[in-house]
Design a protein around this motif. Structure first.
Motif, mmCIF file in Angstrom:
data_model
loop_
_atom_site.group_PDB
_atom_site.id
_atom_site.type_symbol
_atom_site.label_atom_id
_atom_site.label_comp_id
_atom_site.label_asym_id
_atom_site.label_seq_id
_atom_site.Cartn_x
_atom_site.Cartn_y
_atom_site.Cartn_z
ATOM 1 N N LYS A 72 -34.556 -7.412 10.937
ATOM 2 C CA LYS A 72 -34.944 -6.383 11.556
ATOM 3 C C LYS A 72 -33.893 -5.681 12.808
ATOM 4 O O LYS A 72 -33.493 -6.498 13.378
ATOM 5 N N ALA A 73 -33.792 -4.437 12.629
ATOM 6 C CA ALA A 73 -32.590 -4.078 13.382
ATOM 7 C C ALA A 73 -33.572 -3.945 14.908
ATOM 8 O O ALA A 73 -34.869 -3.703 15.050
ATOM 9 N N GLY A 74 -32.525 -3.987 15.928
ATOM 10 C CA GLY A 74 -33.117 -4.164 17.386
ATOM 11 C C GLY A 74 -32.572 -5.117 18.203
ATOM 12 O O GLY A 74 -31.563 -5.758 17.851
ATOM 13 N N HIS A 75 -33.166 -5.327 19.296
ATOM 14 C CA HIS A 75 -32.655 -6.060 20.279
ATOM 15 C C HIS A 75 -33.112 -7.712 19.976
ATOM 16 O O HIS A 75 -34.210 -7.997 19.516
ATOM 17 N N TYR A 76 -32.182 -8.622 20.533
ATOM 18 C CA TYR A 76 -32.273 -9.987 19.949
ATOM 19 C C TYR A 76 -32.119 -10.916 21.111
ATOM 20 O O TYR A 76 -31.145 -10.524 21.880
ATOM 21 N N ASN A 77 -33.091 -11.761 21.711
ATOM 22 C CA ASN A 77 -32.733 -12.616 22.536
ATOM 23 C C ASN A 77 -31.660 -13.350 22.616
ATOM 24 O O ASN A 77 -30.619 -13.625 23.136
ATOM 25 N N SER A 78 -31.538 -13.958 21.354
ATOM 26 C CA SER A 78 -30.370 -14.790 21.030
ATOM 27 C C SER A 78 -30.099 -15.090 19.562
ATOM 28 O O SER A 78 -30.728 -14.889 18.655
ATOM 29 N N PHE A 79 -28.553 -15.352 19.497
ATOM 30 C CA PHE A 79 -28.207 -15.655 18.052
ATOM 31 C C PHE A 79 -27.438 -16.930 18.390
ATOM 32 O O PHE A 79 -26.568 -17.117 19.427
ATOM 33 N N TYR A 80 -27.540 -17.979 17.476
ATOM 34 C CA TYR A 80 -26.625 -19.224 17.697
ATOM 35 C C TYR A 80 -26.527 -19.851 16.306
ATOM 36 O O TYR A 80 -27.133 -19.483 15.361
ATOM 37 N N VAL A 81 -25.235 -20.640 16.371
ATOM 38 C CA VAL A 81 -24.700 -21.165 15.146
ATOM 39 C C VAL A 81 -24.429 -22.842 15.510
ATOM 40 O O VAL A 81 -23.785 -22.964 16.576
ATOM 41 N N TRP A 97 -26.298 -13.798 23.253
ATOM 42 C CA TRP A 97 -27.377 -13.616 24.055
ATOM 43 C C TRP A 97 -27.618 -11.962 24.381
ATOM 44 O O TRP A 97 -26.343 -11.445 24.480
ATOM 45 N N ASN A 98 -28.817 -11.716 24.423
ATOM 46 C CA ASN A 98 -28.967 -10.036 24.662
ATOM 47 C C ASN A 98 -28.330 -9.054 23.895
ATOM 48 O O ASN A 98 -27.446 -8.492 24.123
ATOM 49 N N LEU A 99 -28.661 -9.445 22.584
ATOM 50 C CA LEU A 99 -27.641 -8.608 21.549
ATOM 51 C C LEU A 99 -28.372 -7.496 20.902
ATOM 52 O O LEU A 99 -29.807 -7.873 20.662
ATOM 53 N N ASN A 100 -27.899 -6.367 20.744
ATOM 54 C CA ASN A 100 -28.519 -5.307 20.114
ATOM 55 C C ASN A 100 -27.835 -4.821 18.802
ATOM 56 O O ASN A 100 -27.018 -4.259 18.609
ATOM 57 N N PHE A 101 -28.714 -5.363 17.549
ATOM 58 C CA PHE A 101 -28.342 -5.008 16.472
ATOM 59 C C PHE A 101 -28.879 -3.932 15.809
ATOM 60 O O PHE A 101 -29.900 -3.827 15.819
ATOM 61 N N THR A 102 -28.089 -2.966 15.707
ATOM 62 C CA THR A 102 -28.709 -1.510 15.076
ATOM 63 C C THR A 102 -27.977 -1.093 13.740
ATOM 64 O O THR A 102 -28.343 -0.154 13.344
ATOM 65 N N LYS A 103 -27.068 -1.882 13.390
ATOM 66 C CA LYS A 103 -26.349 -1.559 12.279
ATOM 67 C C LYS A 103 -25.821 -2.689 11.464
ATOM 68 O O LYS A 103 -25.646 -3.731 12.231
ATOM 69 N N ASN A 104 -25.508 -2.697 10.161
ATOM 70 C CA ASN A 104 -24.848 -3.617 9.283
ATOM 71 C C ASN A 104 -23.527 -4.079 9.880
ATOM 72 O O ASN A 104 -22.642 -3.170 10.534
ATOM 73 N N GLN A 105 -23.221 -5.245 10.424
ATOM 74 C CA GLN A 105 -21.979 -5.667 10.920
ATOM 75 C C GLN A 105 -21.650 -7.016 10.637
ATOM 76 O O GLN A 105 -22.388 -7.867 10.031
ATOM 77 N N PHE A 246 -23.080 -5.311 26.026
ATOM 78 C CA PHE A 246 -23.323 -4.466 27.030
ATOM 79 C C PHE A 246 -22.919 -3.161 26.921
ATOM 80 O O PHE A 246 -22.164 -2.928 25.709
ATOM 81 N N THR A 247 -23.152 -2.315 27.878
ATOM 82 C CA THR A 247 -23.023 -0.580 27.453
ATOM 83 C C THR A 247 -22.148 -0.374 28.484
ATOM 84 O O THR A 247 -22.235 -0.619 29.884
ATOM 85 N N SER A 248 -21.028 0.697 28.188
ATOM 86 C CA SER A 248 -20.234 1.227 29.205
ATOM 87 C C SER A 248 -20.658 2.950 28.879
ATOM 88 O O SER A 248 -20.788 3.408 27.845
ATOM 89 N N ASN A 249 -20.507 3.639 30.063
ATOM 90 C CA ASN A 249 -20.618 5.072 30.030
ATOM 91 C C ASN A 249 -19.147 5.826 29.974
ATOM 92 O O ASN A 249 -18.297 4.986 29.946
ATOM 93 N N SER A 250 -19.336 6.894 29.889
ATOM 94 C CA SER A 250 -17.974 7.939 29.625
ATOM 95 C C SER A 250 -17.092 7.842 30.854
ATOM 96 O O SER A 250 -15.840 8.054 31.166
ATOM 97 N N LYS A 251 -17.823 7.174 32.101
ATOM 98 C CA LYS A 251 -16.856 6.960 33.243
ATOM 99 C C LYS A 251 -16.323 5.755 33.476
ATOM 100 O O LYS A 251 -15.861 5.359 34.644
ATOM 101 N N ASN A 252 -16.537 4.795 32.393
ATOM 102 C CA ASN A 252 -15.893 3.167 32.275
ATOM 103 C C ASN A 252 -16.772 2.649 33.121
ATOM 104 O O ASN A 252 -16.313 1.577 33.908
ATOM 105 N N LEU A 253 -18.051 2.832 33.559
ATOM 106 C CA LEU A 253 -18.871 2.205 34.285
ATOM 107 C C LEU A 253 -19.903 1.245 33.525
ATOM 108 O O LEU A 253 -20.360 1.873 32.397
ATOM 109 N N GLY A 254 -20.054 0.004 33.533
ATOM 110 C CA GLY A 254 -20.840 -0.910 32.530
ATOM 111 C C GLY A 254 -22.265 -1.244 33.282
ATOM 112 O O GLY A 254 -22.524 -1.199 34.441
#
Length: 255
Positions: A72-81, A97-105, A246-254
């Protein structure tokens, strides 16, 4: 870090075509060893809410190290192998950790005898042009216990860290290497001191060594990015990897 695996609570990610809904995406990739060669056996887990829940997805890679999971698309607490049969014996885990899966990848990973556990990242939005990563470095070596004076109290430390130097910590954002500025050790309080010898005082709790690494921050486009740490034991050459989003904005701030 090892979990109790109860097979009946895993959702096996083999869906019939008519079971795939609009909010289902495909994550696939290749799992390799420290030499970059595909592994012949591994287990891949996606944990949406916590460690293992009814929403967890478990698939296995094929003999060429390839896996594919419908989640299911969305936020995942963890992924491990890992290789569940060899975990704690000859190998540890790759962690996300703290992964946001929104599209095929495509999500490739490598695992060996080290673990980059509980990886978090953040950007300095004013003090320096830096990106930081904190994580608990762990290895298969036998735990060493000691007492340490920290902030005016005696704590118990359980140490299973590999040998680390400035060449051990490789960071990247979206597969672009980062320049390591510095790293420092700190201590993370953990749940218990199981296994501590009688001559180790545990009155003030048990801690494990943790690293905070500082990297030069690159110029980034606005949007989601993948931060990765590859840890190499300075003595053995063994490795471990971890990722987080993590996410950055257009000002390069994370954020």
């Amino acid at each position: 870090m090892k979990k109790l695996i109860i097979g009946s609570i895993f959702v096996i990610a083999t869906l019939a075509p008519n079971a795939v809904s609009a909010d289902t995406i495909t994550i696939s990739g290749t799992i390799t060893d420290k030499e970059g060669q595909p592994v012949s056996k591994c287990d891949v887990f996606f944990n949406k809410e916590a460690w293992i829940t009814d929403d967890s997805v478990h698939v296995q890679c094929d003999k060429n190290g390839r896996y594919s999971a419908e989640i299911k698309a969305g936020h995942y607490n963890s992924f491990y192998v890992c290789d569940e049969e060899e975990y704690g014996k000859t190998a540890l885990e790759f962690w996300g950790w703290n992964l946001n899966f929104t599209k095929n990848q495509t999500l490739d990973a490598a695992f060996d005898t080290l673990e980059v556990y509980s990886l978090s990242t953040w950007a300095s939005n004013g003090g320096s042009n830096s990106v930081f990563g904190s994580f608990r470095p762990m290895s298969l070596k036998k735990p060493v216990y000691r007492n340490l004076e920290l902030n005016g109290k005696t704590i118990a430390v359980m140490d299973i860290t590999p040998s680390v130097d400035m060449h051990s910590i490789a960071g990247s954002i979206d597969d672009t290497p980062l320049k390591l500025v510095n790293y420092n050790w700190t201590y993370e309080k953990v749940a218990n001191c199981s296994g501590a010898p009688d001559d180790i005082s545990t009155e003030n709790g048990c801690y494990m060594p943790m690293i905070i690494a500082q990297f030069e921050k690159p110029q980034m486009a606005a949007g989601q990015h993948t931060f990765k740490i590859r840890l190499t034991d300075a003595e053995t050459g063994n490795i471990g990897e971890g990722i987080t989003h993590f996410t950055s904005n257009s000002k390069n701030l994370g954020f």
